[in-house]
Design an enzyme around this catalytic site. Structure first.
Site, PDB file in Angstrom:
ATOM      1  N   ARG A  17     -26.033 -69.035 -45.479  1.00 21.08           N
ATOM      2  CA  ARG A  17     -26.663 -68.013 -46.329  1.00 21.08           C
ATOM      3  C   ARG A  17     -28.185 -67.970 -46.158  1.00 21.08           C
ATOM      4  O   ARG A  17     -28.920 -67.792 -47.137  1.00 21.08           O
ATOM      5  CB  ARG A  17     -26.323 -68.236 -47.801  1.00 21.08           C
ATOM      6  CG  ARG A  17     -24.869 -68.051 -48.141  1.00 21.08           C
ATOM      7  CD  ARG A  17     -24.554 -66.581 -48.323  1.00 21.08           C
ATOM      8  NE  ARG A  17     -23.192 -66.397 -48.763  1.00 21.08           N
ATOM      9  CZ  ARG A  17     -22.847 -66.047 -50.000  1.00 21.08           C
ATOM     10  NH1 ARG A  17     -23.761 -65.809 -50.890  1.00 21.08           N
ATOM     11  NH2 ARG A  17     -21.585 -65.915 -50.310  1.00 21.08           N
ATOM     12  N   ARG A  55     -31.131 -63.934 -51.137  1.00 16.32           N
ATOM     13  CA  ARG A  55     -32.011 -63.715 -52.287  1.00 16.32           C
ATOM     14  C   ARG A  55     -33.071 -64.769 -52.532  1.00 16.32           C
ATOM     15  O   ARG A  55     -33.984 -64.536 -53.320  1.00 16.32           O
ATOM     16  CB  ARG A  55     -31.155 -63.555 -53.552  1.00 16.32           C
ATOM     17  CG  ARG A  55     -30.461 -62.219 -53.603  1.00 16.32           C
ATOM     18  CD  ARG A  55     -29.453 -62.173 -54.717  1.00 16.32           C
ATOM     19  NE  ARG A  55     -28.414 -63.166 -54.464  1.00 16.32           N
ATOM     20  CZ  ARG A  55     -27.375 -63.359 -55.263  1.00 16.32           C
ATOM     21  NH1 ARG A  55     -27.249 -62.676 -56.363  1.00 16.32           N
ATOM     22  NH2 ARG A  55     -26.479 -64.258 -54.958  1.00 16.32           N
ATOM     23  N   ARG A 106     -34.247 -55.292 -50.855  1.00 16.71           N
ATOM     24  CA  ARG A 106     -33.115 -54.927 -51.690  1.00 16.71           C
ATOM     25  C   ARG A 106     -33.515 -54.102 -52.925  1.00 16.71           C
ATOM     26  O   ARG A 106     -32.644 -53.561 -53.604  1.00 16.71           O
ATOM     27  CB  ARG A 106     -32.362 -56.188 -52.121  1.00 16.71           C
ATOM     28  CG  ARG A 106     -31.377 -56.755 -51.083  1.00 16.71           C
ATOM     29  CD  ARG A 106     -30.121 -55.889 -50.957  1.00 16.71           C
ATOM     30  NE  ARG A 106     -29.710 -55.375 -52.253  1.00 16.71           N
ATOM     31  CZ  ARG A 106     -29.070 -56.074 -53.166  1.00 16.71           C
ATOM     32  NH1 ARG A 106     -28.708 -57.303 -52.935  1.00 16.71           N
ATOM     33  NH2 ARG A 106     -28.755 -55.537 -54.321  1.00 16.71           N
ATOM     34  N   ASP A 122     -20.838 -59.484 -45.042  1.00 23.84           N
ATOM     35  CA  ASP A 122     -20.086 -60.289 -45.990  1.00 23.84           C
ATOM     36  C   ASP A 122     -18.671 -60.447 -45.467  1.00 23.84           C
ATOM     37  O   ASP A 122     -18.194 -59.599 -44.705  1.00 23.84           O
ATOM     38  CB  ASP A 122     -20.068 -59.633 -47.382  1.00 23.84           C
ATOM     39  CG  ASP A 122     -19.649 -60.630 -48.442  1.00 23.84           C
ATOM     40  OD1 ASP A 122     -20.496 -61.402 -48.922  1.00 23.84           O
ATOM     41  OD2 ASP A 122     -18.441 -60.670 -48.760  1.00 23.84           O
ATOM     42  N   TYR A 181      -9.126 -63.313 -52.469  1.00 26.30           N
ATOM     43  CA  TYR A 181      -9.856 -62.195 -53.089  1.00 26.30           C
ATOM     44  C   TYR A 181      -8.969 -60.962 -53.250  1.00 26.30           C
ATOM     45  O   TYR A 181      -9.029 -60.262 -54.260  1.00 26.30           O
ATOM     46  CB  TYR A 181     -11.096 -61.839 -52.262  1.00 26.30           C
ATOM     47  CG  TYR A 181     -12.248 -62.791 -52.465  1.00 26.30           C
ATOM     48  CD1 TYR A 181     -12.952 -62.815 -53.665  1.00 26.30           C
ATOM     49  CD2 TYR A 181     -12.628 -63.668 -51.469  1.00 26.30           C
ATOM     50  CE1 TYR A 181     -14.001 -63.693 -53.853  1.00 26.30           C
ATOM     51  CE2 TYR A 181     -13.691 -64.546 -51.655  1.00 26.30           C
ATOM     52  CZ  TYR A 181     -14.369 -64.552 -52.846  1.00 26.30           C
ATOM     53  OH  TYR A 181     -15.413 -65.425 -53.048  1.00 26.30           O
TER      54      TYR A 181
HETATM   55  O1  CP3 Z   1     -25.203 -66.621 -44.280  1.00 28.55           O
HETATM   56  C1  CP3 Z   1     -25.853 -65.538 -44.200  1.00 28.55           C
HETATM   57  O2  CP3 Z   1     -27.075 -65.494 -44.352  1.00 28.55           O
HETATM   58  C2  CP3 Z   1     -25.102 -64.284 -43.785  1.00 28.55           C
HETATM   59  C3  CP3 Z   1     -24.657 -63.454 -44.845  1.00 28.55           C
HETATM   60  C4  CP3 Z   1     -23.446 -63.802 -45.700  1.00 28.55           C
HETATM   61  C5  CP3 Z   1     -23.263 -63.233 -46.988  1.00 28.55           C
HETATM   62  N1  CP3 Z   1     -22.045 -63.598 -47.450  1.00 28.55           N
HETATM   63  C6  CP3 Z   1     -24.243 -62.350 -47.655  1.00 28.55           C
HETATM   64  C7  CP3 Z   1     -24.155 -62.131 -49.113  1.00 28.55           C
HETATM   65  C8  CP3 Z   1     -22.311 -64.576 -45.431  1.00 28.55           C
HETATM   66  C9  CP3 Z   1     -21.988 -65.435 -44.216  1.00 28.55           C
HETATM   67  C10 CP3 Z   1     -21.433 -64.432 -46.553  1.00 28.55           C
HETATM   68  C11 CP3 Z   1     -20.107 -65.061 -46.611  1.00 28.55           C
HETATM   69  C12 CP3 Z   1     -19.368 -65.071 -47.873  1.00 28.55           C
HETATM   70  N2  CP3 Z   1     -19.301 -64.091 -48.824  1.00 28.55           N
HETATM   71  C13 CP3 Z   1     -18.495 -66.097 -48.258  1.00 28.55           C
HETATM   72  C14 CP3 Z   1     -18.185 -67.331 -47.435  1.00 28.55           C
HETATM   73  C15 CP3 Z   1     -19.217 -68.378 -47.557  1.00 28.55           C
HETATM   74  C16 CP3 Z   1     -19.196 -69.095 -48.890  1.00 28.55           C
HETATM   75  O3  CP3 Z   1     -20.198 -68.946 -49.625  1.00 28.55           O
HETATM   76  O4  CP3 Z   1     -18.238 -69.808 -49.179  1.00 28.55           O
HETATM   77  C17 CP3 Z   1     -17.935 -65.754 -49.497  1.00 28.55           C
HETATM   78  C18 CP3 Z   1     -16.971 -66.566 -50.321  1.00 28.55           C
HETATM   79  C19 CP3 Z   1     -18.450 -64.465 -49.851  1.00 28.55           C
HETATM   80  C20 CP3 Z   1     -18.112 -63.631 -51.029  1.00 28.55           C
HETATM   81  C21 CP3 Z   1     -19.316 -63.289 -51.824  1.00 28.55           C
HETATM   82  N3  CP3 Z   1     -20.251 -62.338 -51.455  1.00 28.55           N
HETATM   83  C22 CP3 Z   1     -19.715 -63.810 -53.073  1.00 28.55           C
HETATM   84  C23 CP3 Z   1     -18.977 -64.872 -53.844  1.00 28.55           C
HETATM   85  C24 CP3 Z   1     -20.907 -63.157 -53.436  1.00 28.55           C
HETATM   86  C25 CP3 Z   1     -21.667 -63.300 -54.731  1.00 28.55           C
HETATM   87  C26 CP3 Z   1     -22.266 -64.614 -54.929  1.00 28.55           C
HETATM   88  C27 CP3 Z   1     -23.629 -64.694 -54.311  1.00 28.55           C
HETATM   89  O5  CP3 Z   1     -23.897 -65.649 -53.568  1.00 28.55           O
HETATM   90  O6  CP3 Z   1     -24.433 -63.819 -54.607  1.00 28.55           O
HETATM   91  C28 CP3 Z   1     -21.242 -62.258 -52.393  1.00 28.55           C
HETATM   92  C29 CP3 Z   1     -22.419 -61.373 -52.287  1.00 28.55           C
HETATM   93  C30 CP3 Z   1     -23.374 -61.681 -51.182  1.00 28.55           C
HETATM   94  N4  CP3 Z   1     -23.029 -61.923 -49.867  1.00 28.55           N
HETATM   95  C31 CP3 Z   1     -24.792 -61.732 -51.262  1.00 28.55           C
HETATM   96  C32 CP3 Z   1     -25.283 -62.010 -49.990  1.00 28.55           C
HETATM   97  C33 CP3 Z   1     -26.733 -62.117 -49.559  1.00 28.55           C
HETATM   98  C34 CP3 Z   1     -25.598 -61.467 -52.525  1.00 28.55           C
HETATM   99  C35 CP3 Z   1     -25.698 -59.996 -52.716  1.00 28.55           C
HETATM  100  C36 CP3 Z   1     -27.052 -59.563 -53.241  1.00 28.55           C
HETATM  101  O7  CP3 Z   1     -28.032 -59.606 -52.488  1.00 28.55           O
HETATM  102  O8  CP3 Z   1     -27.104 -59.154 -54.413  1.00 28.55           O
END
Ligand code: CP3
Length: 347
Positions: free
Chosen positions: A26, A30, A39, A75, A150
């Site tokens: 990640r 943010r 954003r 994502d 999911y």
């Molecule tokens: O790693 C990176 O920098 C690449 C981007 C990336 C995102 N999501 C961006 C994102 C990657 C590789 C993911 C994978 C992801 N998404 C997973 C697997 C990795 C893990 O954490 O176990 C999962 C389970 C998700 C599902 C998901 N997407 C959740 C649970 C959330 C909300 C929680 C959170 O961390 O905010 C998201 C949203 C999300 N995906 C954001 C980002 C940057 C936040 C959105 C925002 O900017 O408001």
């Protein structure tokens, strides 16, 4: 096999150089003020679907820190829209309808990445054109079971009880859904490799919920087919990360992934015991350690480096995604420390 060019690709192939490569799960997101600024003008889904913006965000952490790999900004849920479900983020994923019966499974279609995820492929091409030549580009997908969780639940959950119940109540429909996700994510990752991804990662964030017996019966066979389908088409290092997967590693070994990601709850030396010394490990600093004093953070990073020394090779990373309140200066300190520490050891 394409010659591994970068430090990251070499480590994935088991070649140790003067220091382990470093990237951060990640790393685009943010905790970076430049991400939050971008954003303000655009919602998350639009950002992921607009190649110019997604490519910009992918590169943001590499402009700040000397990281060895970029990971596609997207994502794991993004490709599911192309399979026929509506998707929103608030900020976690929310689906317009859960998939909870055989009839629901029949409403889904196989992903055709070029048709419905073309923006991801375009993002990868744009990043590859701009990325430093000594940095690798990682493409990724959700692993079938995590996407299944999911889809059945309809969104996030603490324990995905509905999804796990569906697996046992309707094993045939559940297996059909898992298979569809497996073939679709294989096609998605193959397309990402052809668009410029140097390595491919499967995120199995919820595999740790399923238990070794059900993992072996329902999850692992489909993962094996997914890996085989990718390997039949492209030759790229494959990284498999099962969050909370400590009890699954002797089974994960059968998957024949090049690299296995380990969360922070298991010392890497113990992961190597179950995986075998020929497997490359990735991880596994506790993301919370980034909130420690610099001396404590350095000591925790040194511990991870020492623990990783017994594996075929080691890709330094966190044990899970970076927390959104992390101070970016702590990340800069960590990356520099890993560089210096490993060089000192080599010298
Ligand atoms: O790693 C990176 O920098 C690449 C981007 C990336 C995102 N999501 C961006 C994102 C990657 C590789 C993911 C994978 C992801 N998404 C997973 C697997 C990795 C893990 O954490 O176990 C999962 C389970 C998700 C599902 C998901 N997407 C959740 C649970 C959330 C909300 C929680 C959170 O961390 O905010 C998201 C949203 C999300 N995906 C954001 C980002 C940057 C936040 C959105 C925002 O900017 O408001």
């Amino acid at each position: 096999m394409p010659e591994p060019k970068t430090l990251f690709e070499k480590a994935c192939r088991g070649i140790r150089e003067s220091r382990p490569p470093v990237w951060i799960m990640r790393q685009a997101g943010r905790y970076l003020p430049e991400y939050r600024k971008l954003r303000e003008r655009v919602d998350f889904l639009t950002a992921t679907k607009t190649p110019e913006i997604a490519a910009r965000i992918t590169l943001q952490p590499l402009e700040r820190f000397p990281l060895d790999a970029a990971i596609l900004f997207s994502d794991i849920m993004t490709p599911l829209e192309g399979m026929g479900v509506g998707l929103d983020f608030a900020p976690g994923p929310v689906l317009d309808r859960p998939i909870r019966s055989a009839a629901d499974v029949d409403t889904l279609r196989a992903l055709v990445p070029e048709e419905s995820a073309g923006f991801v492929l375009e993002t990868l091409r744009m990043v590859r054109a701009e990325l430093r030549s000594d940095a690798a580009l990682i493409g990724f997908a959700g692993a079938p079971f995590t996407l299944f969780c999911y889809l059945v639940e309809g969104g996030g959950s603490k324990d995905f009880a509905t999804a796990r119940a569906f697996l046992h109540a309707e094993p045939e429909a559940a297996t059909r859904l898992l298979r569809l996700l497996g073939t679709s994510m294989a096609a998605y990752l193959v397309a990402q490799a052809r668009a410029g991804a140097d390595a491919l990662m499967l995120f199995d964030s919820w595999a740790g919920l399923v238990g070794p017996q059900s993992f072996g019966r329902y999850v692992l066979p489909i993962l094996k087919d997914t890996v085989a389908a990718i390997r039949a088409e492209v030759d790229r290092p494959l990284i498999y990360f099962a969050n909370a997967g400590a009890t699954l590693l002797s089974q994960v070994r059968e998957l024949d992934a090049d690299v296995v990601g380990i969360d922070w709850t298991l010392p890497l030396s113990r992961a190597v015991q179950d995986l075998g010394a020929d497997v490359v490990v990735q991880g596994n600093l506790d993301p919370a350690a980034l909130f420690a004093s610099r001396s404590e953070l350095a000591a925790a990073a040194d511990d991870v480096l020492r623990e990783g020394a017994g594996a075929a090779a080691h890709v330094f990373n966190l044990g899970h995604g970076i927390h959104r309140t992390t101070d970016p200066d702590q990340v800069a300190f960590l990356v520099d420390h890993v560089h210096e520490q490993s060089l000192r050891k080599a010298g």
